[in-house]
Design an enzyme around this catalytic site. Structure first.
Site, short mmCIF file in Angstrom:
data_model
loop_
_atom_site.label_atom_id
_atom_site.label_comp_id
_atom_site.label_asym_id
_atom_site.label_seq_id
_atom_site.Cartn_x
_atom_site.Cartn_y
_atom_site.Cartn_z
N GLN A 122 -19.11 -8.62 44.33
CA GLN A 122 -20.33 -8.43 43.54
C GLN A 122 -21.36 -9.47 43.96
O GLN A 122 -22.48 -9.46 43.47
CB GLN A 122 -20.01 -8.58 42.05
CG GLN A 122 -19.01 -7.55 41.56
CD GLN A 122 -18.44 -7.89 40.19
OE1 GLN A 122 -19.02 -7.58 39.17
NE2 GLN A 122 -17.31 -8.55 40.18
N ASN A 123 -20.96 -10.38 44.83
CA ASN A 123 -21.87 -11.45 45.25
C ASN A 123 -22.82 -10.95 46.33
O ASN A 123 -22.50 -10.07 47.12
CB ASN A 123 -21.08 -12.65 45.76
CG ASN A 123 -20.24 -13.27 44.66
OD1 ASN A 123 -20.45 -12.98 43.49
ND2 ASN A 123 -19.28 -14.09 45.03
N HIS B 244 -23.41 -5.11 45.11
CA HIS B 244 -24.76 -5.47 44.66
C HIS B 244 -25.67 -5.88 45.81
O HIS B 244 -26.69 -6.53 45.60
CB HIS B 244 -24.68 -6.59 43.60
CG HIS B 244 -24.01 -6.14 42.34
ND1 HIS B 244 -23.47 -7.00 41.42
CD2 HIS B 244 -23.80 -4.90 41.85
CE1 HIS B 244 -22.95 -6.31 40.42
NE2 HIS B 244 -23.12 -5.03 40.66
N CYS C 147 -36.80 7.53 57.91
CA CYS C 147 -37.05 8.63 56.96
C CYS C 147 -38.33 8.44 56.16
O CYS C 147 -38.69 9.30 55.37
CB CYS C 147 -35.86 8.77 56.02
SG CYS C 147 -35.81 7.52 54.72
N GLY D 204 -12.90 -14.82 40.13
CA GLY D 204 -14.19 -15.29 39.62
C GLY D 204 -15.10 -14.20 39.11
O GLY D 204 -16.31 -14.30 39.26
N ASN E 41 -9.12 -17.28 37.72
CA ASN E 41 -10.32 -17.60 36.95
C ASN E 41 -9.96 -18.74 36.00
O ASN E 41 -8.94 -18.66 35.31
CB ASN E 41 -10.75 -16.35 36.15
CG ASN E 41 -12.17 -16.43 35.62
OD1 ASN E 41 -12.58 -17.46 35.10
ND2 ASN E 41 -12.89 -15.35 35.75
N PRO E 42 -10.77 -19.80 35.94
CA PRO E 42 -10.43 -20.89 35.01
C PRO E 42 -10.55 -20.49 33.55
O PRO E 42 -10.05 -21.17 32.66
CB PRO E 42 -11.44 -21.99 35.35
CG PRO E 42 -12.47 -21.39 36.23
CD PRO E 42 -11.94 -20.10 36.76
P1 NAD Z 1 -20.33 -13.75 36.08
O1 NAD Z 1 -21.42 -14.73 36.35
O2 NAD Z 1 -20.48 -12.74 35.04
O3 NAD Z 1 -18.98 -14.52 35.74
C1 NAD Z 1 -18.48 -15.51 36.52
C2 NAD Z 1 -16.98 -15.67 36.28
O4 NAD Z 1 -16.52 -16.66 37.17
C3 NAD Z 1 -16.61 -16.12 34.86
O5 NAD Z 1 -15.55 -15.31 34.38
C4 NAD Z 1 -16.14 -17.57 35.07
O6 NAD Z 1 -15.09 -17.92 34.17
C5 NAD Z 1 -15.63 -17.52 36.50
N1 NAD Z 1 -15.63 -18.80 37.22
C6 NAD Z 1 -16.44 -19.88 37.06
N2 NAD Z 1 -16.12 -20.84 37.96
C7 NAD Z 1 -15.09 -20.36 38.70
C8 NAD Z 1 -14.33 -20.88 39.78
N3 NAD Z 1 -14.57 -22.10 40.30
N4 NAD Z 1 -13.33 -20.11 40.30
C9 NAD Z 1 -13.07 -18.86 39.80
N5 NAD Z 1 -13.77 -18.33 38.77
C10 NAD Z 1 -14.77 -19.06 38.24
O7 NAD Z 1 -20.05 -13.09 37.47
P2 NAD Z 1 -19.87 -11.61 37.80
O8 NAD Z 1 -18.82 -10.99 36.96
O9 NAD Z 1 -19.66 -11.59 39.24
O10 NAD Z 1 -21.24 -10.83 37.42
C11 NAD Z 1 -22.54 -11.31 37.59
C12 NAD Z 1 -23.36 -10.57 38.64
O11 NAD Z 1 -24.41 -11.42 39.05
C13 NAD Z 1 -22.63 -10.30 39.90
O12 NAD Z 1 -22.27 -8.99 39.89
C14 NAD Z 1 -23.60 -10.62 41.06
O13 NAD Z 1 -24.26 -9.48 41.50
C15 NAD Z 1 -24.63 -11.50 40.46
N6 NAD Z 1 -24.56 -12.91 40.91
C16 NAD Z 1 -24.21 -13.22 42.21
C17 NAD Z 1 -24.13 -14.56 42.63
C18 NAD Z 1 -23.73 -14.85 44.05
O14 NAD Z 1 -24.00 -14.05 44.94
N7 NAD Z 1 -23.06 -15.96 44.32
C19 NAD Z 1 -24.40 -15.59 41.72
C20 NAD Z 1 -24.76 -15.24 40.40
C21 NAD Z 1 -24.83 -13.89 40.01
ZN ZN Z 2 -34.65 5.62 55.31
#
Ligand code: NAD
Ligand code: ZN
Length: 260
Positions: free
Chosen positions: A112-113, A130, A162, A199, A225-226
């Site tokens: 999702q990152n 995403h 396109c 995470g 996940n912590p």
């Molecule tokens: P979230 O922000 O909703 O949740 C983060 C999760 O990570 C929490 O459950 C937390 O307990 C856990 N966490 C915190 N520190 C950790 C560690 N060191 N190790 C393991 N887990 C840890 O994240 P989400 O569910 O991915 O949803 C948010 C959306 O926002 C994502 O889908 C993404 O598109 C976007 N986003 C992306 C980034 C990125 O690209 N790095 C950063 C912020 C948000």
């Molecule tokens: Zn196109």
């Protein structure tokens, strides 16, 4: 006394070694140790600054030119996140996933990152639900380009194939997930018999539904996940530790088991 984490690492490694098709479902928590803030959780941006406006995509669709102008001025409301993303480097958790892929024990990453840190660490099989902040995408045909190489002669730019409007690849609030990415996720989930949940707070759909599907079809779930999440309850093994600390130990244990 048995160290709970040590035991969980051992059990996680067993599940991975026994599985045929392992998929990691990754959320913002994996990049927290790279200095990229998450949205949810105690240090999350939404916890500090409030929930976002969910009409981002609607606004873009109505007026793509203004979105492009703001993008060029870097006047987004996520300044803290944008600055962190510009300097972030992969951490030990990203490298552990790459190592698991390298030894054939991890078949795919659904992330999702948007931060491009899986690629920077050397992982290959990646689906970005995403999008990716280093790319642009045509909203009509889904063709993607690296941000640097795309000539921007008009605002908004148009797709040379396109004629569709081109935007940043990152999926906005209210924007549908690109169907090619979603299709790959569904395929991967169907094949998956062990999913590693890293995470992710597991409340954002469609990603939150994939682990449930794996579990329903008889597969296993490993959560790293912590903090507790809605998926903790149905997870077979829980690594209650930061990904950068736990995943390298899991990868190391998997390597020992595969050799021995
Ligand atoms: P979230 O922000 O909703 O949740 C983060 C999760 O990570 C929490 O459950 C937390 O307990 C856990 N966490 C915190 N520190 C950790 C560690 N060191 N190790 C393991 N887990 C840890 O994240 P989400 O569910 O991915 O949803 C948010 C959306 O926002 C994502 O889908 C993404 O598109 C976007 N986003 C992306 C980034 C990125 O690209 N790095 C950063 C912020 C948000
Ligand atoms: Zn196109």
């Amino acid at each position: 006394m048995t160290d709970d984490l040590e035991q969980a690492i051992d059990e996680a490694a067993h599940l991975i070694v026994r599985a045929r098709h392992v998929v990691a479902l990754v959320g913002a928590g994996l990049s927290a140790e790279s200095g990229v803030p998450t949205f949810r959780g105690p240090e999350g941006l939404w916890t500090k600054h409030g929930e976002p406006d969910l009409r981002d995509y609607e606004r873009f669709a109505q007026d793509p030119k203004t979105w492009w102008e703001q993008r060029i001025e870097r006047a987004g409301r996520y300044g803290e996140l944008v600055r962190a993303l510009e300097t972030a480097q992969p951490n030990a958790g990203h490298y552990a996933l790459r190592d698991l892929e390298g030894t054939g024990q991890l078949q795919h990453i659904i992330t999702q990152n948007i931060d491009n840190l899986h690629q920077a660490a050397g992982s290959l099989a990646i689906t970005e639900i995403h999008g990716n902040r280093t790319k642009l995408r045509c909203i009509n045909c889904n063709r993607r380009w690296p941000l640097d190489g795309f000539p921007i002669e008009e605002l908004p730019p148009h797709c040379p194939d396109c004629g569709g409007i081109v935007k940043g690849d990152t999926v906005m609030f209210g924007e549908p997930i690109p169907h090619d990415a979603l299709e790959e996720c569904v395929n991967q989930t169907r094949m998956c018999d062990c999913m590693l949940l890293v995470g992710t707070s597991a409340v954002v759909y469609p990603a939150a539904g994939f682990p449930v599907d794996v579990k329903t079809s008889g597969g296993t779930l490993i959560e790293c996940n912590p903090n507790e999440t809605p998926l903790t309850e149905i997870s077979d093994v829980v690594l209650r530790a930061p990904a950068g600390a736990a995943l390298p130990r899991v990868a190391g244990r998997v390597r020992e088991m595969s050799v021995g």
